[in-house]
Design a protein around this motif. Structure first.
Motif, PDB file in Angstrom:
ATOM      1  N   GLU A   1      10.496   8.010  -2.007  1.00 23.34           N
ATOM      2  CA  GLU A   1      11.752   8.471  -2.611  1.00 23.34           C
ATOM      3  C   GLU A   1      11.781   8.173  -4.117  1.00 23.34           C
ATOM      4  N   SER A   2      11.390   6.955  -4.499  1.00 24.11           N
ATOM      5  CA  SER A   2      11.390   6.578  -5.919  1.00 24.11           C
ATOM      6  C   SER A   2      10.435   7.453  -6.723  1.00 24.11           C
ATOM      7  N   ALA A   3       9.314   7.837  -6.098  1.00 21.53           N
ATOM      8  CA  ALA A   3       8.307   8.621  -6.812  1.00 21.53           C
ATOM      9  C   ALA A   3       8.634  10.104  -6.861  1.00 21.53           C
ATOM     10  N   VAL A   4       9.427  10.601  -5.914  1.00 23.08           N
ATOM     11  CA  VAL A   4       9.682  12.042  -5.865  1.00 23.08           C
ATOM     12  C   VAL A   4      10.797  12.463  -6.819  1.00 23.08           C
ATOM     13  N   ILE A   5      11.704  11.555  -7.157  1.00 24.86           N
ATOM     14  CA  ILE A   5      12.847  11.913  -8.015  1.00 24.86           C
ATOM     15  C   ILE A   5      12.408  12.514  -9.351  1.00 24.86           C
TER      16      ILE A   5
ATOM     17  N   ILE B   1       0.806  -1.228   0.000  1.00 23.90           N
ATOM     18  CA  ILE B   1       0.000   0.000   0.000  1.00 23.90           C
ATOM     19  C   ILE B   1       0.839   1.278   0.000  1.00 23.90           C
ATOM     20  N   SER B   2       2.174   1.149   0.189  1.00 20.18           N
ATOM     21  CA  SER B   2       3.005   2.349   0.338  1.00 20.18           C
ATOM     22  C   SER B   2       2.981   3.245  -0.903  1.00 20.18           C
ATOM     23  N   GLY B   3       2.920   2.632  -2.090  1.00 20.45           N
ATOM     24  CA  GLY B   3       2.882   3.422  -3.316  1.00 20.45           C
ATOM     25  C   GLY B   3       1.603   4.236  -3.436  1.00 20.45           C
ATOM     26  N   THR B   4       0.473   3.637  -3.039  1.00 16.65           N
ATOM     27  CA  THR B   4      -0.800   4.358  -3.069  1.00 16.65           C
ATOM     28  C   THR B   4      -0.775   5.516  -2.079  1.00 16.65           C
ATOM     29  N   VAL B   5      -0.191   5.292  -0.910  1.00 19.50           N
ATOM     30  CA  VAL B   5      -0.061   6.362   0.081  1.00 19.50           C
ATOM     31  C   VAL B   5       0.796   7.497  -0.478  1.00 19.50           C
ATOM     32  N   ALA B   6       1.887   7.139  -1.175  1.00 19.67           N
ATOM     33  CA  ALA B   6       2.783   8.149  -1.744  1.00 19.67           C
ATOM     34  C   ALA B   6       2.076   9.003  -2.799  1.00 19.67           C
ATOM     35  N   ASP B   7       1.141   8.403  -3.539  1.00 17.97           N
ATOM     36  CA  ASP B   7       0.409   9.158  -4.562  1.00 17.97           C
ATOM     37  C   ASP B   7      -0.706  10.023  -3.973  1.00 17.97           C
ATOM     38  N   ARG B   8      -1.198   9.653  -2.804  1.00 21.24           N
ATOM     39  CA  ARG B   8      -2.320  10.391  -2.201  1.00 21.24           C
ATOM     40  C   ARG B   8      -1.862  11.530  -1.294  1.00 21.24           C
TER      41      ARG B   8
END
Length: 419
Positions: A139-143, A79-86
């Motif tokens: 971190e992967s999504a913010v780069i 679920i961490s990726g969904t949290v990162a997008d929200r």
């Protein structure tokens, strides 16, 4: 104006449009945070393991620590990726590092009052595993949100280079602190590193996405949307499948097999084992540096797949070596090729994904990578239980990965032609 002059002028204009990554304030803050975070986590993992072995005398219980950190990490990666997008990615990273820092301050206080047991470290490892999952996805999504897409390869290589450097240097530095100080000092140093890292992240300013303030869907609807996004993209699905295949057939034999390989095939010592691990880390570090300097922007798919072929071939060669220097050389080549495969693929995927989906997709790729590691361990253990030699297990796994890489290179043009 001549054609040559026009071309030169266009080139200069393009170079002005793409600022240097080293003049990017957000990236420099992220780089500093990544350096402190990776050193801090390496400090913690080394020191807790050494305390359990050297002070508590519970060598056989180290596996419990690894399970305590890996299971929550894998579960929450779902679920961490969904949290990162929200939510705000920098806030997620900030809270992750800051809470880990506070946990370590609590551990230092615990040391001062005494009563440290194996279960103390198991508890801390459990919470670290949860926080790791959310930090990595964010971190992967913010780069891609803070640097130009033409600098993604260089940016990812710098972050990976930083991580590899910490894996090499951090255990040595932690060992020196323990030898000349005590465990309270090393854990307090780790806490300071993580809190300073969280402060650097706090000062990052990442632009909000358009529509981010609009009413959001339900959490599980967002999660399902991420799964469908990956399923409907043939390229991303192939990358996830390749990640699964590689981790299933290489990570278990490498992680579990290397110490057995040193003992049974090379008939070596713990020092020889450390030389092999250093060879792997140095190879990955050099690979990260080369990829970063070249800043590969074209033919990322071809480079990534061919590097994976080289990695599989080098690991196959390792399984047949009988001399220490040959094993170190093969592992060095393997590590170099591994960086040459991972970084271009990650950069290519980051440039292809819609920004609003970055967290979910990168989270699923991380899950594909980390989630099957316990399965790989189980398969390796099961095959060993049947009396099959470790070097045969390593060879079969490496050959399968090599053949798979050759197959996808010729079979899937869309993956090969990723730019």
């Amino acid at each position: 104006m001549t054609v040559h002059e026009m071309a030169m002028q266009q080139s200069e204009t393009e170079s002005k449009e793409i600022p240097s990554i080293f003049k990017n304030r957000n990236f420099l803050l992220l780089w500093g945070a990544a350096l402190l975070s990776s050193f801090g986590i390496s400090f913690f993992l080394f020191s807790q393991s050494w305390y359990v072995v050297n002070v508590l005398g519970l060598e056989a219980s180290l596996g419990i620590l690894y399970i305590a950190v890996s299971i929550p990490r894998v579960v929450f990666m779902i679920i961490s990726g969904t949290v990162a997008d929200r939510f705000d990615k920098t806030k997620i990273m900030f809270l992750s590092d800051f809470i880990r820092g506070l946990l370590l301050i609590g551990l230092v206080v615990w040391f001062m009052f005494g009563g440290i047991t194996l279960w103390t470290f198991v508890t801390f490892a459990f919470f670290f595993g949860i926080l790791d999952a959310f930090f990595w996805a964010a971190e992967s999504a913010v780069i891609p949100s803070i640097i130009h897409k033409d600098n993604l390869t260089r940016g990812n290589s710098i972050i990976q280079m930083t991580n590899q450097t910490s894996f090499i240097l951090a255990p040595m530095l932690a060992g020196v602190i323990i030898a000349f100080g005590n465990y309270e000092i090393v854990f307090a140093t780790t806490a300071v590193m993580l809190i300073v890292a969280s402060a650097l992240i706090f000062f990052m300013r990442v632009p909000r996405l358009k529509g981010e303030s609009e009413e959001q869907k339900r959490f599980w609807d967002d999660f399902k949307e991420g799964l469908l996004y990956v399923k409907n993209s043939r390229v991303i699905s192939l990358v996830v499948l390749t990640t699964i295949f590689m981790n299933l057939f290489l990570v278990g034999p490498l992680t579990m097999g290397l110490p057995l390989f040193v003992k049974t095939i090379l008939e070596g010592t713990a020092m020889d084992f450390s030389f092999l691990e250093a060879g792997l880390a140095v190879g990955m570090l050099l690979g990260s540096i080369v990829v970063g300097v070249l800043n590969v922007k074209k033919n990322r798919g071809k480079i990534g797949i061919l590097s994976l072929v080289i990695a599989g071939t080098a690991f196959t060669g390792l399984s047949f070596t009988t001399e220490l220097w040959m094993s170190i050389l093969c592992l060095g080549i393997f590590g170099f090729a591994l960086s040459g495969s991972n970084i271009p693929f990650v950069a290519a995927i980051q440039s292809l994904i819609e920004e609003k989906m970055l967290g979910r997709v990168m989270g699923l790729i991380s899950l594909a990578s980390m989630g099957l590691i316990p399965v790989s361990y189980a398969i390796t253990s099961g095959v060993l239980a049947f009396g099959i030699s470790i070097h045969h297990i390593m060879a079969v796994g490496a050959i399968l990965v090599t053949l798979y890489s050759v197959f996808i290179f010729f079979k899937f043009k869309e993956l090969r032609d990723i730019q």
